[in-house]
Scaffold this active site. Structure first.
Site, mmCIF file in Angstrom:
data_model
loop_
_atom_site.group_PDB
_atom_site.id
_atom_site.type_symbol
_atom_site.label_atom_id
_atom_site.label_comp_id
_atom_site.label_asym_id
_atom_site.label_seq_id
_atom_site.Cartn_x
_atom_site.Cartn_y
_atom_site.Cartn_z
ATOM 1 N N SER A 240 6.369 3.528 4.646
ATOM 2 C CA SER A 240 6.404 2.170 4.109
ATOM 3 C C SER A 240 5.243 1.350 4.638
ATOM 4 C CB SER A 240 7.724 1.478 4.493
ATOM 5 O OG SER A 240 8.838 2.127 3.934
ATOM 6 N N SER A 278 9.146 4.908 -0.398
ATOM 7 C CA SER A 278 8.289 4.016 0.372
ATOM 8 C C SER A 278 8.610 2.563 0.043
ATOM 9 C CB SER A 278 6.822 4.309 0.047
ATOM 10 O OG SER A 278 5.953 3.588 0.899
ATOM 11 N N ASP A 280 7.036 -0.664 -0.077
ATOM 12 C CA ASP A 280 5.705 -1.275 -0.084
ATOM 13 C C ASP A 280 5.856 -2.703 -0.593
ATOM 14 O OD1 ASP A 280 4.684 1.271 0.631
ATOM 15 O OD2 ASP A 280 4.648 1.849 -1.468
#
Length: 354
Positions: A240, A278, A280
């Site tokens: 991340s 992830s 983000d």
């Protein structure tokens, strides 16, 4: 052996983009912005090999009361595998009224509680004679190095990170929330960079970015200079990143959202593909206007950049460039770190620091 005195990536010859940096080349080049860390680095009395390798990072848009003088803000989700707090209201109202706090995944509740307590202690009106407050916390998973199940971060750590926040150069690498993070198989964490956008000889604006990097594999890295001989973690992980963007440009929350989207360009240039697992996430704010919590007027007037002015494109470029360089700085300034069960993540090594 890598020296502990780590440097920004520019000292190794990697220049990102064309725009000039601020004096410190970090987010505190935006006047008034403050950053503070609390780092936990010690064994835990919870069994053999259990270790606290984690922390808290606080980003304050200015040194006054963030609740009484809010700032324009927006957030953008590149990939939503994350556990943040407060972003729903930020996007609904276009305002930020608390510090932006960063930590590990399981410490979001403790950091939220500590930040809330800090704000309540300084504002007797919250929840009494006026409304409640929206606390913003972002996270990444540091469980390879940190015994995350033991939730070592306390509310007091969040309070202390806020109290330590300063306008000085940002400490980067394996510090604060970045203590246990891994990027591209190497030691990652906190990184920062800035860009100056000039309107004319008398006027310029600053864009600053701070990242909490925790994503990618060695083979994803697109810059050969960074593919060092240091051993890299081979475990596949989506990881991340939290990206915090600050600017003093007079932009609306909608324009901030446009700047936030462009940080994804800088992230992609490093080699990220915003993986399935992830988180983000981008949080952006402008210090150009302070929005009073209480006012007698029913209208407000503010200066705002024209959408079609070439300056907007320069701000877009600044957002992308500063994000890319901040990620590289999180790598170049981190140090080799040993944590849970003796797990070790190596820092990048460079020919100039071997």
């Amino acid at each position: 052996m890598v020296k502990e005195n780590r440097q920004k990536i520019r000292t190794h010859g990697l220049i990102v983009g064309k725009l000039p940096t601020g004096a410190k080349n970090d987010i505190t080049d935006v006047a008034g912005v403050r950053v503070g860390h609390v780092t936990l680095d010690h064994p835990l009395d919870a069994g053999e090999g259990e270790y606290a390798c984690t922390g808290v990072t606080a980003i304050l848009p200015h040194g006054g009361s963030l609740f009484r003088e809010k700032v324009t803000a927006a957030s953008y989700v590149l990939n939503g595998f994350g556990k943040t707090t407060g972003l729903v209201q930020v996007n609904e109202l276009g305002m930020l009224e608390s510090p932006i706090m960063l930590t590990n995944t399981f410490s979001v509740p403790a950091v939220t509680q500590g930040t809330l307590q800090y704000m309540l202690d300084g504002h007797e009106e919250i929840g009494d004679t006026t409304g409640t407050i929206n606390i913003v916390v972002g996270e990444c998973n540091d469980s390879h190095l940190n015994s995350i199940r033991h939730c070592a971060v306390t509310p007091q750590d969040a309070i202390e990170a806020i109290r330590r926040a300063s306008e000085g150069p940002v400490e980067e690498g394996a510090v604060g929330a970045g203590k246990g993070m891994v990027a591209f198989g190497y030691k990652g964490g906190i990184g920062s960079s800035s860009r100056i956008v000039r309107v004319d000889d008398a006027c310029s604006y600053t864009v600053g970015v701070l990242v909490l990097s925790n994503f990618g594999r060695k083979e994803d890295l697109r810059i050969e200079l960074l593919k060092s001989g240091s051993p890299a973690l081979q475990e596949p992980a989506d990881g991340s990143i939290i990206i915090v963007l600050a600017t003093d440009a007079p932009v609306s929350d909608r324009q901030l959202l446009r700047l936030a989207k462009r940080t994804g360009i800088g992230l992609g240039r490093t080699g990220s593909h915003f993986g399935h697992g992830s988180g983000d996430i981008v949080i952006a704010f402008s210090t150009a206007h302070k929005i009073p919590h209480q006012a007698t007027e029913w209208t407000e007037t503010r200066t705002q950049l024209r959408e079609d002015h070439p300056l907007m494109n320069e701000l877009f470029a600044a957002s992308a460039e500063a994000t890319e360089e901040a990620i590289y700085n999180s790598l170049s300034q981190a140090v080799t770190t040993t944590g849970k069960k003796g797990n070790t993540i190596h820092a990048l090594s460079f020919s100039s620091t071997n």
